[in-house]
Design a protein around this motif. Structure first.
Motif, mmCIF file in Angstrom:
data_model
loop_
_atom_site.group_PDB
_atom_site.id
_atom_site.type_symbol
_atom_site.label_atom_id
_atom_site.label_comp_id
_atom_site.label_asym_id
_atom_site.label_seq_id
_atom_site.Cartn_x
_atom_site.Cartn_y
_atom_site.Cartn_z
ATOM 1 N N SER A 6 -32.061 -9.816 101.600
ATOM 2 C CA SER A 6 -33.056 -8.796 101.275
ATOM 3 C C SER A 6 -33.404 -8.905 99.787
ATOM 4 O O SER A 6 -32.632 -9.464 98.999
ATOM 5 N N GLU A 7 -34.566 -8.351 99.418
ATOM 6 C CA GLU A 7 -34.957 -8.372 98.000
ATOM 7 C C GLU A 7 -33.914 -7.682 97.139
ATOM 8 O O GLU A 7 -33.623 -8.117 96.027
ATOM 9 N N ALA A 8 -33.347 -6.599 97.657
ATOM 10 C CA ALA A 8 -32.363 -5.838 96.873
ATOM 11 C C ALA A 8 -31.117 -6.683 96.614
ATOM 12 O O ALA A 8 -30.580 -6.697 95.502
ATOM 13 N N LEU A 9 -30.683 -7.418 97.631
ATOM 14 C CA LEU A 9 -29.489 -8.246 97.441
ATOM 15 C C LEU A 9 -29.799 -9.418 96.510
ATOM 16 O O LEU A 9 -28.995 -9.782 95.643
ATOM 17 N N ASP A 10 -30.985 -10.005 96.678
ATOM 18 C CA ASP A 10 -31.417 -11.080 95.765
ATOM 19 C C ASP A 10 -31.339 -10.610 94.311
ATOM 20 O O ASP A 10 -30.811 -11.307 93.447
ATOM 21 N N ALA A 11 -31.887 -9.429 94.070
ATOM 22 C CA ALA A 11 -31.929 -8.894 92.700
ATOM 23 C C ALA A 11 -30.513 -8.658 92.178
ATOM 24 O O ALA A 11 -30.196 -8.969 91.025
ATOM 25 N N TYR A 12 -29.654 -8.156 93.057
ATOM 26 C CA TYR A 12 -28.259 -7.888 92.658
ATOM 27 C C TYR A 12 -27.547 -9.192 92.298
ATOM 28 O O TYR A 12 -26.897 -9.306 91.261
ATOM 29 N N VAL A 13 -27.710 -10.197 93.164
ATOM 30 C CA VAL A 13 -27.019 -11.480 92.947
ATOM 31 C C VAL A 13 -27.530 -12.138 91.673
ATOM 32 O O VAL A 13 -26.753 -12.633 90.843
ATOM 33 N N ASP A 14 -28.862 -12.120 91.478
ATOM 34 C CA ASP A 14 -29.425 -12.702 90.255
ATOM 35 C C ASP A 14 -28.895 -11.977 89.013
ATOM 36 O O ASP A 14 -28.574 -12.608 88.006
ATOM 37 N N ALA A 15 -28.797 -10.675 89.106
ATOM 38 C CA ALA A 15 -28.350 -9.890 87.937
ATOM 39 C C ALA A 15 -26.892 -10.177 87.600
ATOM 40 O O ALA A 15 -26.466 -9.976 86.456
ATOM 41 N N HIS A 16 -26.119 -10.645 88.585
ATOM 42 C CA HIS A 16 -24.694 -10.876 88.350
ATOM 43 C C HIS A 16 -24.318 -12.354 88.347
ATOM 44 O O HIS A 16 -23.131 -12.685 88.300
ATOM 45 N N ALA A 17 -25.310 -13.233 88.395
ATOM 46 C CA ALA A 17 -25.015 -14.673 88.346
ATOM 47 C C ALA A 17 -24.568 -15.057 86.937
ATOM 48 O O ALA A 17 -25.055 -14.497 85.951
ATOM 49 N N THR A 18 -23.658 -16.011 86.870
ATOM 50 C CA THR A 18 -23.248 -16.513 85.554
ATOM 51 C C THR A 18 -24.453 -17.194 84.922
ATOM 52 O O THR A 18 -25.056 -18.086 85.525
ATOM 53 N N PRO A 19 -24.835 -16.765 83.711
ATOM 54 C CA PRO A 19 -26.045 -17.361 83.126
ATOM 55 C C PRO A 19 -25.828 -18.798 82.681
ATOM 56 O O PRO A 19 -24.714 -19.192 82.336
ATOM 57 N N LEU A 20 -26.908 -19.577 82.720
ATOM 58 C CA LEU A 20 -26.866 -20.920 82.137
ATOM 59 C C LEU A 20 -27.003 -20.760 80.611
ATOM 60 O O LEU A 20 -26.812 -19.673 80.084
ATOM 61 N N GLU A 21 -27.304 -21.838 79.914
ATOM 62 C CA GLU A 21 -27.336 -21.815 78.451
ATOM 63 C C GLU A 21 -28.294 -20.746 77.896
ATOM 64 O O GLU A 21 -29.305 -20.429 78.532
ATOM 65 N N PRO A 22 -28.016 -20.242 76.688
ATOM 66 C CA PRO A 22 -28.900 -19.233 76.078
ATOM 67 C C PRO A 22 -30.360 -19.693 76.001
ATOM 68 O O PRO A 22 -31.275 -18.878 76.129
ATOM 69 N N LEU A 23 -30.594 -20.995 75.826
ATOM 70 C CA LEU A 23 -31.974 -21.488 75.764
ATOM 71 C C LEU A 23 -32.717 -21.185 77.073
ATOM 72 O O LEU A 23 -33.908 -20.856 77.058
ATOM 73 N N LEU A 24 -32.025 -21.284 78.193
ATOM 74 C CA LEU A 24 -32.671 -20.994 79.479
ATOM 75 C C LEU A 24 -32.949 -19.493 79.628
ATOM 76 O O LEU A 24 -33.956 -19.091 80.193
ATOM 77 N N GLN A 25 -32.051 -18.690 79.082
ATOM 78 C CA GLN A 25 -32.307 -17.243 79.133
ATOM 79 C C GLN A 25 -33.510 -16.890 78.264
ATOM 80 O O GLN A 25 -34.337 -16.054 78.624
ATOM 81 N N GLU A 26 -33.586 -17.549 77.102
ATOM 82 C CA GLU A 26 -34.736 -17.328 76.218
ATOM 83 C C GLU A 26 -36.030 -17.753 76.925
ATOM 84 O O GLU A 26 -37.056 -17.079 76.840
ATOM 85 N N ASN A 27 -35.963 -18.889 77.616
ATOM 86 C CA ASN A 27 -37.127 -19.386 78.362
ATOM 87 C C ASN A 27 -37.569 -18.329 79.388
ATOM 88 O O ASN A 27 -38.760 -18.035 79.519
ATOM 89 N N ARG A 28 -36.624 -17.780 80.099
ATOM 90 C CA ARG A 28 -36.958 -16.766 81.114
ATOM 91 C C ARG A 28 -37.591 -15.538 80.463
ATOM 92 O O ARG A 28 -38.605 -15.013 80.926
ATOM 93 N N GLU A 29 -36.973 -15.092 79.356
ATOM 94 C CA GLU A 29 -37.479 -13.878 78.700
ATOM 95 C C GLU A 29 -38.890 -14.112 78.151
ATOM 96 O O GLU A 29 -39.770 -13.261 78.289
ATOM 97 N N GLU A 30 -39.124 -15.271 77.530
ATOM 98 C CA GLU A 30 -40.456 -15.534 76.984
ATOM 99 C C GLU A 30 -41.478 -15.723 78.105
ATOM 100 O O GLU A 30 -42.637 -15.330 77.974
ATOM 101 N N THR A 31 -41.049 -16.314 79.214
ATOM 102 C CA THR A 31 -41.940 -16.465 80.372
ATOM 103 C C THR A 31 -42.419 -15.096 80.836
ATOM 104 O O THR A 31 -43.616 -14.868 81.058
ATOM 105 N N TYR A 32 -41.482 -14.171 80.967
ATOM 106 C CA TYR A 32 -41.851 -12.818 81.420
ATOM 107 C C TYR A 32 -42.674 -12.080 80.373
ATOM 108 O O TYR A 32 -43.576 -11.305 80.708
ATOM 109 N N ALA A 33 -42.405 -12.350 79.098
ATOM 110 C CA ALA A 33 -43.095 -11.616 78.034
ATOM 111 C C ALA A 33 -44.513 -12.120 77.807
ATOM 112 O O ALA A 33 -45.382 -11.362 77.395
#
Ligand SMILES: C[S@@+](CC[C@H](N)C(=O)[O-])C[C@H]1O[C@@H](n2cnc3c(N)ncnc32)[C@H](O)[C@@H]1O
Length: 157
Positions: A6-33
């Protein structure tokens, strides 16, 4: 394609996944921004699964169709063997330039080759075979993979 969770479970799993490198998190944040349709970016779990699959397959040549902002290519790049590289195809010059900025800042800059233009044309000009192919479920992807003159993927690729 029918979603597994379900979308709710997807969101939960994504929110609790071990993040990859900080550069990838920055990429995601800038993509959304700063980009339209940011939800097209691969989720953190997909990034982790791609990294794992590439680590296991140890491909020398990866083909990706649909770079978008580069997140999935960066995720895969981190799992490449020392002689591995990725060719990633993107229709939009703006998105390709955005992704290239992140590739340049990554440890894998010399291993990721972005090709701008329609993937059907790009793939036609590439030498295979590809050991690992990541494509989005689009009509373009289907046409690329079924086109007789496209470079092949290896039997287990
Ligand atoms: C769902 S996004 C890819 C997401 C990316 N793989 C990721 O996980 O972050 C699909 C991308 O494919 C690109 N695209 C669409 N048609 C294309 C084509 N014919 N050739 C190359 N890229 C194409 C779009 O511009 C878009 O950036």
């Amino acid at each position: 394609m029918c979603p597994i969770f379900s979308e709710a479970l997807d969101a939960y799993v994504d929110a609790h996944a071990t993040p990859l490198e900080p550069l990838l998190q920055e990429n995601r944040e800038e993509t959304y921004a700063s980009l339209s349709s940011p939800q097209m970016i691969a989720g953190p779990v997909v990034g982790q699964v791609l990294r794992l699959l590439v680590s296991l397959a140890a491909p020398r040549l990866v083909l990706e169709i649909g770079t978008f902002t580069g997140y999935s290519a960066l995720a895969m790049a981190g799992g490449l063997p020392p002689d591995g590289r990725i060719v990633t195809c993107e229709l939009s010059p703006e998105r390709a330039a955005f992704a290239q900025g992140y590739f340049d800042r990554s440890p894998w800059a010399d291993r990721i080759d972005v090709r701008v233009g329609p993937a059907l044309d790009t793939v036609e000009a590439l030498d295979g075979p590809f050991d690992f192919v990541f494509i989005e479920p689009t009509r373009t992807a289907t046409r690329v993979t079924t086109r007789p003159s496209s470079p092949s993927s290896r039997p287990a690729g």
